[in-house]
Each structure stands twice: as C-alpha cells, then as structure tokens.
Design a protein around this motif. Structure first.
Motif, mmCIF file in Angstrom:
data_model
loop_
_atom_site.group_PDB
_atom_site.id
_atom_site.type_symbol
_atom_site.label_atom_id
_atom_site.label_comp_id
_atom_site.label_asym_id
_atom_site.label_seq_id
_atom_site.Cartn_x
_atom_site.Cartn_y
_atom_site.Cartn_z
ATOM 1 N N GLY A 96 59.176 -8.461 25.031
ATOM 2 C CA GLY A 96 58.866 -7.346 24.139
ATOM 3 C C GLY A 96 58.193 -7.775 22.852
ATOM 4 N N GLY A 97 58.584 -8.918 22.320
ATOM 5 C CA GLY A 97 57.951 -9.415 21.097
ATOM 6 C C GLY A 97 56.481 -9.708 21.313
ATOM 7 N N TYR A 98 56.155 -10.304 22.448
ATOM 8 C CA TYR A 98 54.766 -10.606 22.800
ATOM 9 C C TYR A 98 53.980 -9.295 22.915
ATOM 10 C CZ TYR A 98 50.837 -12.598 25.493
ATOM 11 O OH TYR A 98 49.609 -12.981 25.937
ATOM 12 N N ILE A 99 54.538 -8.323 23.622
ATOM 13 C CA ILE A 99 53.870 -7.035 23.803
ATOM 14 C C ILE A 99 53.647 -6.353 22.463
ATOM 15 C CG2 ILE A 99 54.149 -4.701 24.739
ATOM 16 C CD1 ILE A 99 55.628 -6.030 27.128
ATOM 17 N N LEU A 100 54.676 -6.302 21.639
ATOM 18 C CA LEU A 100 54.549 -5.643 20.340
ATOM 19 C C LEU A 100 53.509 -6.346 19.468
ATOM 20 C CD1 LEU A 100 55.341 -3.559 18.247
ATOM 21 C CD2 LEU A 100 57.303 -4.993 17.649
ATOM 22 N N LEU A 101 53.559 -7.658 19.404
ATOM 23 C CA LEU A 101 52.578 -8.393 18.597
ATOM 24 C C LEU A 101 51.161 -8.201 19.136
ATOM 25 C CD1 LEU A 101 54.678 -11.579 17.931
ATOM 26 C CD2 LEU A 101 53.870 -9.980 16.193
ATOM 27 N N SER A 102 50.999 -8.161 20.446
ATOM 28 C CA SER A 102 49.682 -7.895 21.038
ATOM 29 C C SER A 102 49.157 -6.531 20.602
ATOM 30 C CB SER A 102 49.750 -7.921 22.570
ATOM 31 O OG SER A 102 49.976 -9.208 23.043
ATOM 32 N N GLN A 103 50.028 -5.550 20.624
ATOM 33 C CA GLN A 103 49.626 -4.203 20.217
ATOM 34 C C GLN A 103 49.279 -4.140 18.729
ATOM 35 O OE1 GLN A 103 49.129 -1.545 22.366
ATOM 36 N NE2 GLN A 103 49.352 -3.250 23.778
ATOM 37 N N LEU A 104 50.071 -4.801 17.911
ATOM 38 C CA LEU A 104 49.809 -4.813 16.468
ATOM 39 C C LEU A 104 48.492 -5.521 16.157
ATOM 40 C CD1 LEU A 104 53.429 -5.565 15.236
ATOM 41 C CD2 LEU A 104 52.202 -3.397 14.995
ATOM 42 N N LEU A 105 48.190 -6.583 16.890
ATOM 43 C CA LEU A 105 46.922 -7.285 16.719
ATOM 44 C C LEU A 105 45.760 -6.428 17.236
ATOM 45 C CD1 LEU A 105 48.158 -10.818 17.783
ATOM 46 C CD2 LEU A 105 47.185 -10.270 15.535
ATOM 47 N N SER A 106 45.938 -5.783 18.374
ATOM 48 C CA SER A 106 44.890 -4.933 18.946
ATOM 49 C C SER A 106 44.546 -3.768 18.035
ATOM 50 C CB SER A 106 45.326 -4.380 20.313
ATOM 51 O OG SER A 106 45.423 -5.393 21.256
#
Length: 121
Positions: A96-106
């Motif tokens: 989930g941390g990876y997914i959330l950080l990916s979304q925040l970066l995107s």
C-alpha cells in the motif's frame, strides 16, 4: 498523524496485504515513509485522502521507489511478493505504501526529491 489513523488511511485503503486481525510490530517501509513525509509537512493528510480511485497498470516510478523504498524495507528480504523473483502467484502487486507514493508522485503532490534524503540530492 497518529499510527492508528495512518493504518486506517494507508493500509486499509491501499494495501492488499493488510490484515486487521494481525497486530504487526513491523510496518512496511512505504507506511513509514508516508508517515515521515506527513511529519515533515511535505504532504498533508487531506492530499492523501483525495486519492480514492486509482489503477496501477504500470509502475512509472519503480526505479525511484525500488531505491528509496523497497531496498530499505524489512519485508523485501523475507516476504515481499512484489519484489520476490520466485513468486509465481497472482499478479504481483506492491504494498500500500508503494501504491500511495506512486499515486502521489503521479498526481504531482510529491516530487522525487521529496522522498530522497538531502544527502542524495
């Protein structure tokens, strides 16, 4: 943001590996990194709550996150289905941390430099 609220926001919303019945002492590196970013005021809780619908068909920030997140995660050694080359189960999905950080970066809520220590800049 306290740990229980962070679990509600990060783990319950983004992580398929989260098990509410299991009281883990360890958290994934993504969870810890998001908490640090909130504490450093690089992101606020409201911006995290804005991310409700997402698809993760590719991983545009994989190299950055592999370096800053996965290599420092306690689970990567013995329990990361996303990074484990021998895993042949259902589609590999990151934490989930990876997914959330990916979304925040995107969404440009975060920049790459936000998750890099100043010594790496």
């Amino acid at each position: 943001m306290n740990k229980n609220k962070a679990i509600d926001i990060i783990c319950k919303n983004f992580c398929k590996f989260y098990k509410p019945e299991k009281d883990e002492a360890l958290a994934c590196r993504g969870f810890d990194l998001v908490l640090n970013l909130v504490g450093e005021e690089k992101i606020n809780e409201a911006r995290i709550l804005e991310i409700t619908n997402f698809t993760l068909s590719d991983y545009p920030f994989d190299e950055l996150l592999k370096e800053r997140l996965c290599k420092k995660c306690d689970f990567v050694i013995d329990g990361c289905a996303f990074r484990d080359e021998s895993y042949h189960g259902e589609k590999k999905i990151p934490c989930g941390g990876y997914i959330l950080l990916s979304q925040l970066l995107s969404k440009k809520v975060l920049k790459a430099k936000d998750i890099m220590p100043s010594s790496d800049l």
